[in-house]
Design an enzyme around this catalytic site. Sequence first.
Site: not given
Length: 411
Positions: A94-95
């Site tokens: 997600t990052t």
Amino acid sequence: MMQPQIILLKEGTDSSQGVPQIVSNINACQSVADAVRTTLGPRGMDKLIINDQGKSIISNDGATILKNLDIVHPAAKTLVDIAKSQDAEVGDGTTSVVLLAGEFLKQSKPFIEENVHPQIVIRAFRKATDLAVQRIKEISVKVKKDDKGEHRELLEKCAATTLSSKLVAHQKDFFAKMVVDAVMHLDELLPLNMIGVKKVTGGALEDSMLVAGVAFKKTFSYAGFEMQRKQYEKPLIALLNVELELKAEKENAEVRVDNVQEYQSIVDAEWKILYEKLDHVHKSGAKVVLSKLPIGDVATQYFADRDMFCAGRVPDEDLKRTLKACGGSIQTTCQNLASNVLGSCEKFEEIQIGGERYNLFTGCPQARTCTMILRGGAEQFIEETERSLHDAIMIVRRAMKNDAVVAGVNV
């Protein structure tokens, strides 16, 4: 004569457009990327966020951090949506998606400032995407599902790679094995909701355990539960949505009686109804009785006298998972509790985990399910462990469904 002014947009609306607006959007997205940049990698740092309610959240998960940041800029919100969709679809990275999107925008910024049309920039990105996907397919490694040992080792590496940047990085080998065991315990469809996660504060991380079945915290108990057995082999399980206690009528209940005998008959009728219900449950042959509604002290002692175990106020989620795992069906009446509406399992036991008592159902015949019981110090620490393991579970599921992986870095 002046033309009358026509207002299409509501007052206070910012209707800026053109190059300055696009640059403003890029700058906003870069600010979001900078907020999560330092969480990336094995040396990444966790973020401490205090939300509106004053609750503190410590997390390394990009989607969790962005969800809890109160971002108002519309362009920057799209980055939050990217992180959310990555979390739902893949589970991990997600990052990375936010940083990649931020970096792509940063590289396109000089072209936009030099008045290159955005459509031309987008066309280049589309071409680059095709080339990148093609290259990924070339360097991907086919998963050998025939060799069970090698397949399992690969899955453990995938899980360990996911956990290497998380709070539980030091225990990644321990948790990688647990995650792979959990996912392999499921059936072919790999339903995520069949992996339950329970959190018990106290103890070390290595005290976490995987139960091959359903486990939930002991519910509120009435007098008499001490006398009940704590272990059964191959019990029949009755799943109810029935209240087994004497009701104290409060609202809109008015009974007018002329003499004491009439009052006594009302009381006797109430007791008779309760005992009839209990008799039906006992005659069904069930040894374990679970109900969504309360099971009072009269019922608890009744069951204890007849070598039966009961638990009332079982959370809906736990009752449904027990239903899927052990079979049977949830009954709204105690009449006609035939064997086909009762569940069963190989073993039921109640054990002590930390400061809590837990009910464990193992050897469930109907559906393959498992429960992770996580231990650890602070509450925030266990919650972050749960988020980390969710990422690892999603990645292992993805690796089992797909037939190829691309190497990551496991430091």
